[in-house]
Design a protein around this motif. Sequence first.
Motif, PDB file in Angstrom:
ATOM      1  N   MET A 128     -11.450  23.903  31.607  1.00 48.20           N
ATOM      2  CA  MET A 128     -10.431  22.944  32.016  1.00 48.20           C
ATOM      3  C   MET A 128     -10.846  21.526  31.630  1.00 48.20           C
ATOM      4  O   MET A 128     -10.067  20.764  31.058  1.00 48.20           O
ATOM      5  N   GLY A 129     -12.093  21.176  31.944  1.00 49.26           N
ATOM      6  CA  GLY A 129     -12.576  19.830  31.650  1.00 49.26           C
ATOM      7  C   GLY A 129     -12.576  19.517  30.165  1.00 49.26           C
ATOM      8  O   GLY A 129     -12.166  18.430  29.743  1.00 49.26           O
ATOM      9  N   ASP A 130     -13.019  20.486  29.351  1.00 47.81           N
ATOM     10  CA  ASP A 130     -13.041  20.277  27.905  1.00 47.81           C
ATOM     11  C   ASP A 130     -11.623  20.101  27.353  1.00 47.81           C
ATOM     12  O   ASP A 130     -11.377  19.224  26.510  1.00 47.81           O
ATOM     13  N   TYR A 131     -10.717  20.933  27.812  1.00 52.16           N
ATOM     14  CA  TYR A 131      -9.342  20.867  27.318  1.00 52.16           C
ATOM     15  C   TYR A 131      -8.674  19.562  27.757  1.00 52.16           C
ATOM     16  O   TYR A 131      -7.909  18.951  27.007  1.00 52.16           O
ATOM     17  N   ILE A 132      -8.992  19.123  28.964  1.00 50.84           N
ATOM     18  CA  ILE A 132      -8.439  17.860  29.463  1.00 50.84           C
ATOM     19  C   ILE A 132      -8.959  16.690  28.637  1.00 50.84           C
ATOM     20  O   ILE A 132      -8.234  15.716  28.395  1.00 50.84           O
ATOM     21  N   GLY A 133     -10.212  16.785  28.185  1.00 51.85           N
ATOM     22  CA  GLY A 133     -10.737  15.742  27.309  1.00 51.85           C
ATOM     23  C   GLY A 133      -9.892  15.580  26.063  1.00 51.85           C
ATOM     24  O   GLY A 133      -9.618  14.461  25.610  1.00 51.85           O
ATOM     25  N   VAL A 134      -9.461  16.699  25.493  1.00 50.59           N
ATOM     26  CA  VAL A 134      -8.579  16.663  24.321  1.00 50.59           C
ATOM     27  C   VAL A 134      -7.243  16.022  24.678  1.00 50.59           C
ATOM     28  O   VAL A 134      -6.703  15.201  23.916  1.00 50.59           O
ATOM     29  N   ASP A 157       0.436  21.350  26.361  1.00 47.34           N
ATOM     30  CA  ASP A 157      -0.989  21.340  26.692  1.00 47.34           C
ATOM     31  C   ASP A 157      -1.193  21.514  28.195  1.00 47.34           C
ATOM     32  O   ASP A 157      -2.109  22.215  28.635  1.00 47.34           O
ATOM     33  N   ASP A 158      -0.333  20.879  28.953  1.00 43.88           N
ATOM     34  CA  ASP A 158      -0.456  20.960  30.415  1.00 43.88           C
ATOM     35  C   ASP A 158      -0.198  22.372  30.924  1.00 43.88           C
ATOM     36  O   ASP A 158      -0.765  22.788  31.940  1.00 43.88           O
ATOM     37  N   ASP A 159       0.644  23.120  30.224  1.00 48.98           N
ATOM     38  CA  ASP A 159       0.888  24.513  30.616  1.00 48.98           C
ATOM     39  C   ASP A 159      -0.415  25.319  30.556  1.00 48.98           C
ATOM     40  O   ASP A 159      -0.657  26.189  31.409  1.00 48.98           O
ATOM     41  N   LYS A 160      -1.246  25.018  29.555  1.00 44.49           N
ATOM     42  CA  LYS A 160      -2.531  25.706  29.432  1.00 44.49           C
ATOM     43  C   LYS A 160      -3.438  25.366  30.614  1.00 44.49           C
ATOM     44  O   LYS A 160      -4.113  26.254  31.170  1.00 44.49           O
ATOM     45  N   ILE A 161      -3.429  24.104  31.027  1.00 44.33           N
ATOM     46  CA  ILE A 161      -4.229  23.693  32.183  1.00 44.33           C
ATOM     47  C   ILE A 161      -3.726  24.371  33.449  1.00 44.33           C
ATOM     48  O   ILE A 161      -4.513  24.816  34.294  1.00 44.33           O
ATOM     49  N   ASP A 162      -2.418  24.485  33.581  1.00 42.99           N
ATOM     50  CA  ASP A 162      -1.847  25.158  34.754  1.00 42.99           C
ATOM     51  C   ASP A 162      -2.285  26.624  34.811  1.00 42.99           C
ATOM     52  O   ASP A 162      -2.569  27.159  35.894  1.00 42.99           O
ATOM     53  N   GLU A 163      -2.342  27.261  33.651  1.00 50.56           N
ATOM     54  CA  GLU A 163      -2.804  28.657  33.602  1.00 50.56           C
ATOM     55  C   GLU A 163      -4.262  28.766  34.033  1.00 50.56           C
ATOM     56  O   GLU A 163      -4.635  29.665  34.804  1.00 50.56           O
ATOM     57  N   LEU A 164      -5.092  27.855  33.538  1.00 50.68           N
ATOM     58  CA  LEU A 164      -6.509  27.866  33.915  1.00 50.68           C
ATOM     59  C   LEU A 164      -6.678  27.575  35.403  1.00 50.68           C
ATOM     60  O   LEU A 164      -7.539  28.175  36.065  1.00 50.68           O
ATOM     61  N   TYR A 165      -5.866  26.690  35.914  1.00 50.60           N
ATOM     62  CA  TYR A 165      -5.909  26.365  37.342  1.00 50.60           C
ATOM     63  C   TYR A 165      -5.602  27.605  38.180  1.00 50.60           C
ATOM     64  O   TYR A 165      -6.307  27.904  39.164  1.00 50.60           O
ATOM     65  N   GLU A 166      -4.583  28.332  37.785  1.00 49.38           N
ATOM     66  CA  GLU A 166      -4.225  29.562  38.497  1.00 49.38           C
ATOM     67  C   GLU A 166      -5.335  30.601  38.374  1.00 49.38           C
ATOM     68  O   GLU A 166      -5.628  31.330  39.331  1.00 49.38           O
ATOM     69  N   ASP A 167      -5.970  30.657  37.207  1.00 44.12           N
ATOM     70  CA  ASP A 167      -7.087  31.593  37.019  1.00 44.12           C
ATOM     71  C   ASP A 167      -8.228  31.283  37.983  1.00 44.12           C
ATOM     72  O   ASP A 167      -8.835  32.192  38.565  1.00 44.12           O
ATOM     73  N   VAL A 168      -8.541  29.995  38.131  1.00 40.84           N
ATOM     74  CA  VAL A 168      -9.610  29.595  39.052  1.00 40.84           C
ATOM     75  C   VAL A 168      -9.246  29.982  40.482  1.00 40.84           C
ATOM     76  O   VAL A 168     -10.061  30.550  41.220  1.00 40.84           O
ATOM     77  N   LEU A 169      -8.020  29.676  40.894  1.00 46.08           N
ATOM     78  CA  LEU A 169      -7.589  30.007  42.257  1.00 46.08           C
ATOM     79  C   LEU A 169      -7.677  31.509  42.502  1.00 46.08           C
ATOM     80  O   LEU A 169      -8.144  31.944  43.569  1.00 46.08           O
ATOM     81  N   LEU A 192     -12.148  20.984  42.983  1.00 52.48           N
ATOM     82  CA  LEU A 192     -12.587  20.719  41.617  1.00 52.48           C
ATOM     83  C   LEU A 192     -11.476  21.043  40.616  1.00 52.48           C
ATOM     84  O   LEU A 192     -11.147  20.240  39.743  1.00 52.48           O
ATOM     85  N   ALA A 193     -10.924  22.231  40.758  1.00 52.72           N
ATOM     86  CA  ALA A 193      -9.851  22.645  39.860  1.00 52.72           C
ATOM     87  C   ALA A 193      -8.631  21.752  40.020  1.00 52.72           C
ATOM     88  O   ALA A 193      -7.974  21.382  39.033  1.00 52.72           O
ATOM     89  N   ARG A 194      -8.343  21.392  41.251  1.00 57.66           N
ATOM     90  CA  ARG A 194      -7.174  20.547  41.521  1.00 57.66           C
ATOM     91  C   ARG A 194      -7.343  19.154  40.921  1.00 57.66           C
ATOM     92  O   ARG A 194      -6.398  18.607  40.340  1.00 57.66           O
ATOM     93  N   TYR A 195      -8.526  18.578  41.035  1.00 54.60           N
ATOM     94  CA  TYR A 195      -8.761  17.252  40.465  1.00 54.60           C
ATOM     95  C   TYR A 195      -8.628  17.277  38.949  1.00 54.60           C
ATOM     96  O   TYR A 195      -8.046  16.361  38.347  1.00 54.60           O
ATOM     97  N   PHE A 196      -9.180  18.322  38.322  1.00 54.90           N
ATOM     98  CA  PHE A 196      -9.015  18.455  36.867  1.00 54.90           C
ATOM     99  C   PHE A 196      -7.529  18.561  36.504  1.00 54.90           C
ATOM    100  O   PHE A 196      -7.064  17.927  35.551  1.00 54.90           O
TER     101      PHE A 196
END
Length: 223
Positions: A128-134, A157-169, A192-196
Motif C-alpha cells: 500500500m505504501g509503495d503504491y501510494i508513493g507512486v 489507482d485508488d481502486d487498487k488501494i481500496d482492494e489492498l485495504y480490504e485485503d488487510v482488514l 495503519l491501513a486506514r491512514y495509508f
Amino acid sequence: MNEKTPSITFQNRMEQIIDDYRELGNLAIGLNEDVVKLLDDYDESLHKSITTGSNTLDIRTIDLERMCIRFMATEQPLAKDLLFIESMLRVISHIKRVGHLCDKIGESIKNIHEVPIPKKILNQLALMGDYIGVMLKKSFHVFLNQDLDKARELDGDDDKIDELYEDVLNEVTSTMISDAQFAPYVIDTIFLARYFERIADKAVSIGSRTIFMITLKRPGIDE
C-alpha cells in the motif's frame, strides 16, 4: 507596458510559489517513503525524523498559504492565474494532511513494532505504501503540469488501494482477532491501513482539483 503582459514581479512571485510547491511535494513523498522503511525495520531515530519532517511540512504549508494569499491581494491575478492560485491553496491543504497522516502512521508502527505481526499483513501494508508513493508523485505532477489524462488515472489507482485495504482488514480479522497475543494491536494495525488509504484519498483529491481547474467541471458530478 502592455497591461496584458505580467510584470517581472508577478512572474518572479509565481515562480517562487511553484518552486515552494515542488519542495512541499518532495517533502511529502519523502515522508511516505520513510514510513514504508519504518514499517520494514523500525528505528527510533527514523521515527523521530518523520515527526520532525511532518512538523516542518506543516510550517512550510502555512508559509506557502500566506504567500498565495499575499500574491492574490497584491498582484490581483486574473482568469487562469487566479484559478491556479486558488486551486494551489486547496492542494496545499491536502499536502499538509499527508504530513499529519505520515506522523500517525509512524506512531502506529511504534506501537506494534515489537509484536510478530503476520508477515502477510506487513507485506500488504508495505505494498500500500509503495503504491501510494507512486500516486503522490503522479498527483503532484498532474497539478503542476495540468495533465488531464494522468489526473483522471488517479481514481483507478485508488481502486487498487481500496482492494489492498480490504485485503488487510480481511487478513486482520481472520488471523489476529482470534489470537490473544495480537488482541491489543489489532486497532493499530487497522489504523495503519486506514491512514495509508487516507493518503491515497488526498492524492485523488489533488487530481480532482486539477480536473476542475482545467475543465471547470467537478469529476463524477458535472462531467
